[in-house]
Design an enzyme around this catalytic site. Structure first.
Site, PDB file in Angstrom:
ATOM      1  N   GLY A 192       0.810  -1.225   0.000  1.00 25.95           N
ATOM      2  CA  GLY A 192       0.000   0.000   0.000  1.00 25.95           C
ATOM      3  C   GLY A 192       0.836   1.265   0.000  1.00 25.95           C
ATOM      4  O   GLY A 192       0.340   2.336   0.351  1.00 25.95           O
ATOM      5  N   ARG A 193       2.091   1.137  -0.370  1.00 23.14           N
ATOM      6  CA  ARG A 193       3.024   2.286  -0.392  1.00 23.14           C
ATOM      7  C   ARG A 193       3.200   2.917   0.995  1.00 23.14           C
ATOM      8  O   ARG A 193       3.571   4.082   1.106  1.00 23.14           O
ATOM      9  CB  ARG A 193       2.578   3.360  -1.413  1.00 23.14           C
ATOM     10  CG  ARG A 193       2.510   2.827  -2.870  1.00 23.14           C
ATOM     11  CD  ARG A 193       3.864   2.253  -3.274  1.00 23.14           C
ATOM     12  NE  ARG A 193       3.958   1.908  -4.694  1.00 23.14           N
ATOM     13  CZ  ARG A 193       4.096   0.665  -5.168  1.00 23.14           C
ATOM     14  NH1 ARG A 193       4.108  -0.389  -4.367  1.00 23.14           N
ATOM     15  NH2 ARG A 193       4.244   0.467  -6.462  1.00 23.14           N
TER      16      ARG A 193
END
Ligand SMILES: Cc1cc2nc3c(=O)[nH]c(=O)nc-3n(C[C@H](O)[C@H](O)[C@H](O)COP(=O)(O)O)c2cc1C
Length: 214
Positions: A192-193
């Site tokens: 999800g960065r």
């Protein structure tokens, strides 16, 4: 696949403040050893790092060089003192290094001040290099414009005969630099960065550790 479709999900591991050593150089060595797995592809150079330098006017340039030692709190690499990077470091000793260890989904960024290595150390290292690299260092006026690769090859062959069976001296224009770090950042890719970024900043004699937003 088009460029805009290229992306990876990073899931290998996480990094918390309690995982890291209070000494960033110890942490760096730990990650370096972890990156140096024995089964890596031959082309992969774990000690390859991006070196960014800038001149007095703030013009920035960067390129890859090889880390050749970690000693007494500094990181060492070798190059031509008269190259573009050499001229920039003479004007501005502040540099930035960046390692990408993609196989571990990791990046390490280091900022610091650079000084030339002691001459004796550069000479000792120079003599451990393969003979052809030693000759190459003599022949190359790194970063200057040349007519053709043939001229280089001719100079190389001439020097090869000149130093036939003899020790090749270390050129004055070639040697090491030592980067004394003032900042480290250890980056671990996360899903999800929401990547982990643990940063060390020098504060007098001590290192202040903090977590940065991805
Ligand atoms: C994998 C790799 C390793 C390199 N290692 C060095 C090095 O240790 N020292 C060096 O001077 N150049 C090295 N180079 C070449 C530099 O990237 C660069 O082309 C050269 O130093 C000239 O840079 P400059 O014109 O910005 O001074 C390496 C290049 C690659 C791709």
């Amino acid at each position: 696949m088009s460029i805009h479709e290229m992306r990876k999900t990073y899931t290998m591991s996480g990094l918390s403040r309690s995982d890291v050593d209070h000494d960033p150089m110890v942490q760096f060595r730990r990650w370096f050893e972890e990156a140096s797995q024995p089964d890596l592809p031959d082309w992969m150079e774990i000690n390859a790092m991006n070196l960014a330098t800038s001149d007095a006017q703030g013009k920035v340039t960067s390129r890859i060089v090889l880390l050749k030692g970690i000693e007494g709190g500094s990181l060492c690499f070798y190059t031509n003192y008269e190259s573009e990077k050499g001229q920039q470091m003479a004007e501005n000793p502040q540099v930035s290094l960046c390692f990408l260890w993609g196989h571990l989904q990791r990046q390490v960024r280091i900022e610091g001040n650079v000084t030339k290595s002691e001459r004796r150390k550069s000479m000792e290292y120079f003599h451990t290099r393969p003979r052809e690299s030693q000759l190459g260092a003599h022949v190359s006026q790194q970063s200057s414009v040349i007519d053709s690769s043939r001229t280089l090859q001719e100079q190389f062959t001439a020097l090869e005969s000149k130093y036939n069976q003899q020790e090749i001296p270390c050129p004055d224009h070639w040697g090491g630099y030592e980067v004394q770090p003032t900042r480290f950042e250890f980056w671990q890719g996360r899903p999800g960065r929401l990547h982990d970024r643990i940063c060390y900043r020098v504060d007098g004699e001590r290192w202040q550790v903090s977590r940065l937003s991805p």
